[in-house]
Scaffold this motif. Structure first.
Motif, PDB file in Angstrom:
ATOM      1  N   LYS A  43      49.346 -14.221  14.849  1.00 52.33           N
ATOM      2  CA  LYS A  43      47.925 -14.461  14.587  1.00 52.33           C
ATOM      3  C   LYS A  43      47.016 -13.466  15.292  1.00 52.33           C
ATOM      4  N   ARG A  44      47.565 -12.670  16.196  1.00 50.46           N
ATOM      5  CA  ARG A  44      46.735 -11.732  16.939  1.00 50.46           C
ATOM      6  C   ARG A  44      46.320 -10.563  16.052  1.00 50.46           C
ATOM      7  N   ARG A  45      45.110 -10.095  16.289  1.00 49.61           N
ATOM      8  CA  ARG A  45      44.550  -9.030  15.447  1.00 49.61           C
ATOM      9  C   ARG A  45      45.355  -7.752  15.546  1.00 49.61           C
ATOM     10  N   ARG A  46      45.855  -7.415  16.739  1.00 47.36           N
ATOM     11  CA  ARG A  46      46.596  -6.166  16.901  1.00 47.36           C
ATOM     12  C   ARG A  46      47.879  -6.180  16.087  1.00 47.36           C
ATOM     13  N   THR A  47      48.487  -7.375  15.904  1.00 45.32           N
ATOM     14  CA  THR A  47      49.689  -7.475  15.078  1.00 45.32           C
ATOM     15  C   THR A  47      49.356  -7.189  13.627  1.00 45.32           C
ATOM     16  N   LEU A  48      48.290  -7.802  13.124  1.00 45.14           N
ATOM     17  CA  LEU A  48      47.891  -7.608  11.735  1.00 45.14           C
ATOM     18  C   LEU A  48      47.478  -6.159  11.472  1.00 45.14           C
ATOM     19  N   VAL A  49      46.763  -5.566  12.419  1.00 49.46           N
ATOM     20  CA  VAL A  49      46.338  -4.177  12.254  1.00 49.46           C
ATOM     21  C   VAL A  49      47.543  -3.245  12.230  1.00 49.46           C
ATOM     22  N   MET A  50      48.508  -3.474  13.130  1.00 51.38           N
ATOM     23  CA  MET A  50      49.681  -2.617  13.194  1.00 51.38           C
ATOM     24  C   MET A  50      50.501  -2.716  11.912  1.00 51.38           C
ATOM     25  N   PHE A  51      50.713  -3.915  11.408  1.00 54.89           N
ATOM     26  CA  PHE A  51      51.442  -4.088  10.164  1.00 54.89           C
ATOM     27  C   PHE A  51      50.676  -3.465   8.999  1.00 54.89           C
ATOM     28  N   GLY A  52      49.342  -3.568   9.043  1.00 55.82           N
ATOM     29  CA  GLY A  52      48.527  -2.970   7.988  1.00 55.82           C
ATOM     30  C   GLY A  52      48.652  -1.459   7.954  1.00 55.82           C
ATOM     31  N   ILE A  53      48.686  -0.833   9.136  1.00 52.88           N
ATOM     32  CA  ILE A  53      48.831   0.628   9.211  1.00 52.88           C
ATOM     33  C   ILE A  53      50.182   1.058   8.645  1.00 52.88           C
ATOM     34  N   LEU A  54      51.231   0.345   9.018  1.00 56.61           N
ATOM     35  CA  LEU A  54      52.568   0.700   8.537  1.00 56.61           C
ATOM     36  C   LEU A  54      52.692   0.502   7.033  1.00 56.61           C
ATOM     37  N   ALA A  55      52.078  -0.559   6.522  1.00 54.62           N
ATOM     38  CA  ALA A  55      52.122  -0.806   5.077  1.00 54.62           C
ATOM     39  C   ALA A  55      51.303   0.219   4.304  1.00 54.62           C
ATOM     40  N   ALA A  56      50.294   0.803   4.962  1.00 53.03           N
ATOM     41  CA  ALA A  56      49.430   1.768   4.285  1.00 53.03           C
ATOM     42  C   ALA A  56      50.028   3.167   4.250  1.00 53.03           C
ATOM     43  N   LEU A  57      50.950   3.468   5.180  1.00 53.66           N
ATOM     44  CA  LEU A  57      51.495   4.823   5.259  1.00 53.66           C
ATOM     45  C   LEU A  57      52.118   5.304   3.948  1.00 53.66           C
ATOM     46  N   PRO A  58      52.945   4.510   3.260  1.00 57.05           N
ATOM     47  CA  PRO A  58      53.505   4.995   1.996  1.00 57.05           C
ATOM     48  C   PRO A  58      52.427   5.375   0.974  1.00 57.05           C
ATOM     49  N   PHE A  59      51.340   4.629   0.940  1.00 54.16           N
ATOM     50  CA  PHE A  59      50.264   4.952   0.002  1.00 54.16           C
ATOM     51  C   PHE A  59      49.580   6.262   0.410  1.00 54.16           C
ATOM     52  N   VAL A  60      49.452   6.492   1.720  1.00 51.66           N
ATOM     53  CA  VAL A  60      48.851   7.741   2.200  1.00 51.66           C
ATOM     54  C   VAL A  60      49.719   8.928   1.801  1.00 51.66           C
ATOM     55  N   LEU A  61      51.033   8.804   1.989  1.00 51.98           N
ATOM     56  CA  LEU A  61      51.935   9.889   1.602  1.00 51.98           C
ATOM     57  C   LEU A  61      51.942  10.096   0.097  1.00 51.98           C
ATOM     58  N   LEU A  62      51.886   8.999  -0.653  1.00 48.00           N
ATOM     59  CA  LEU A  62      51.855   9.109  -2.115  1.00 48.00           C
ATOM     60  C   LEU A  62      50.622   9.884  -2.564  1.00 48.00           C
ATOM     61  N   ILE A  63      49.473   9.565  -2.003  1.00 49.58           N
ATOM     62  CA  ILE A  63      48.238  10.277  -2.346  1.00 49.58           C
ATOM     63  C   ILE A  63      48.335  11.742  -1.932  1.00 49.58           C
ATOM     64  N   ALA A  64      48.924  11.983  -0.770  1.00 48.89           N
ATOM     65  CA  ALA A  64      49.073  13.363  -0.295  1.00 48.89           C
ATOM     66  C   ALA A  64      49.925  14.182  -1.252  1.00 48.89           C
ATOM     67  N   PHE A  65      51.007  13.593  -1.758  1.00 47.16           N
ATOM     68  CA  PHE A  65      51.859  14.307  -2.707  1.00 47.16           C
ATOM     69  C   PHE A  65      51.150  14.512  -4.050  1.00 47.16           C
ATOM     70  N   GLN A  66      50.335  13.515  -4.449  1.00 47.78           N
ATOM     71  CA  GLN A  66      49.614  13.642  -5.706  1.00 47.78           C
ATOM     72  C   GLN A  66      48.549  14.736  -5.616  1.00 47.78           C
ATOM     73  N   VAL A  67      47.899  14.813  -4.476  1.00 51.84           N
ATOM     74  CA  VAL A  67      46.821  15.800  -4.310  1.00 51.84           C
ATOM     75  C   VAL A  67      47.383  17.187  -4.010  1.00 51.84           C
ATOM     76  N   GLY A  68      48.383  17.239  -3.162  1.00 52.50           N
ATOM     77  CA  GLY A  68      48.897  18.522  -2.703  1.00 52.50           C
ATOM     78  C   GLY A  68      50.011  19.107  -3.538  1.00 52.50           C
ATOM     79  N   GLY A  69      50.513  18.360  -4.506  1.00 47.76           N
ATOM     80  CA  GLY A  69      51.611  18.859  -5.311  1.00 47.76           C
ATOM     81  C   GLY A  69      52.955  18.430  -4.764  1.00 47.76           C
ATOM     82  N   SER A  70      54.006  18.828  -5.430  1.00 48.54           N
ATOM     83  CA  SER A  70      55.352  18.425  -5.036  1.00 48.54           C
ATOM     84  C   SER A  70      55.705  19.035  -3.686  1.00 48.54           C
ATOM     85  N   PRO A  71      56.351  18.266  -2.811  1.00 50.01           N
ATOM     86  CA  PRO A  71      56.754  18.811  -1.506  1.00 50.01           C
ATOM     87  C   PRO A  71      57.805  19.890  -1.685  1.00 50.01           C
ATOM     88  N   GLY A  72      57.760  20.862  -0.797  1.00 52.19           N
ATOM     89  CA  GLY A  72      58.773  21.916  -0.838  1.00 52.19           C
ATOM     90  C   GLY A  72      58.380  23.124  -1.648  1.00 52.19           C
TER      91      GLY A  72
END
Length: 289
Positions: A33-62
């Motif tokens: 129930k602590r806010r820091r737990t929810l925030v930490m889980f939220g950041i980790l859940a958001a990372l895949p979406f951040v990488l997905l957007i980065a690949f969409q904007v920047g092109g294929s990796p490599g």
């Protein structure tokens, strides 16, 4: 001798059972129930979406690279996308939730001036530490599972469900890839036990949660820096950071265990020493907060 220590030694009422105090499920609900737990889980859940957007904007990796590595295979399948998320976060990002969940747990009670009241409940000191340690490690493992699970779902939608394409050539079937990802998560968790133990020990030594969490993260970074000092030679083998990417042997055509076993043994050895120091030191500590 402090008043809390006197209360702990006082005669207890009939029906009192030390093992029933501060149940793990109660502590788990409190921490969830602590806010820091929810925030930490939220950041980790958001990372895949951040990488997905980065690949969409920047092109294929490599693109433009002369060599091929795991990052270059990110868009080939959902399994590859999950593996790349682990590769991108294992060095630092996954260190933060481990240090947070294990380093904030006891020190936060002291900073709120509620630690002495828990001990006066009375909750035995070893029981209190055990409940908090189990919950801290459980949340740390949950954080490590959350990231690849979300990444696998996001990657499968974006790039399709398929085998894990290996940067060295060849591929692993989806079922085999799932098993290898589980091995990877398990190894990363074991390798981070040293960070968890360091944060937990510091949490029993200070009343400042930020000091415990920051100290564990800082010393982990120092270990990573020392591992880059090639002049240390074979001494680097005793640094947990030297083996943090040994899990890459799990995403090879032939699974190799030797480096992961050595890395796990180093981490577990250091962790057991630090956990023992935490329990021993807290049992003798004069708790006034």
């Amino acid at each position: 001798m402090s008043s809390s220590t006197l209360m702990e030694r006082a005669e207890v009422a009939d029906g009192y059972r030390a093992g029933r105090t501060l149940p793990i499920r109660v502590e788990l609900v409190r921490q969830l129930k602590r806010r820091r737990t929810l925030v930490m889980f939220g950041i980790l859940a958001a990372l895949p979406f951040v990488l997905l957007i980065a690949f969409q904007v920047g092109g294929s990796p490599g693109e433009g690279n002369t060599g091929v590595n795991l990052m270059d295979t990110a868009t080939l399948s959902g399994a590859n996308f999950a593996a790349v998320n682990l590769f991108a976060s294992a060095g630092f990002l996954l260190v933060v939730p481990v240090a947070l969940f294990c380093g904030d747990t006891v020190a936060s009670e002291a900073s709120w001036s509620s630690l002495r009241y828990l001990l006066a409940a009375p909750v035995p000191r070893a029981r209190l530490l055990w409940s908090k340690l189990v919950v801290g490690l459980t949340l740390s493992l949950a954080a490590m599972v959350l990231l690849p699970v979300v990444a696998l779902a996001v990657g499968s939608v974006a790039y399709g469900w398929g085998p894990l394409e290996l940067p060295t050539g060849g591929s692993l079937a989806a079922g085999t890839a799932a098993q290898r990802l589980l091995i990877t998560i398990g190894y990363i968790f074991v390798s981070q036990l040293i960070t968890a133990a360091l944060a937990f020990w510091l949490s029993t030594r200070t009343d400042a949660p930020l000091g415990a969490v920051g100290g564990a993260v800082g010393l982990t970074i120092v270990g990573n820096v020392l591992d880059q000092v090639t002049a240390l030679g074979d001494w680097r083998d005793f640094l947990p950071a030297h083996w943090q990417y040994a899990w890459l042997d799990a995403v090879q055509p032939q699974l190799q265990w030797s480096d992961m076993i050595q890395g796990a043994s180093i981490s577990i050895t250091y962790a057991l020493v630090l956990f023992a120091l935490a329990f021993r030191g807290f049992a003798r500590k004069d708790v006034v907060s």
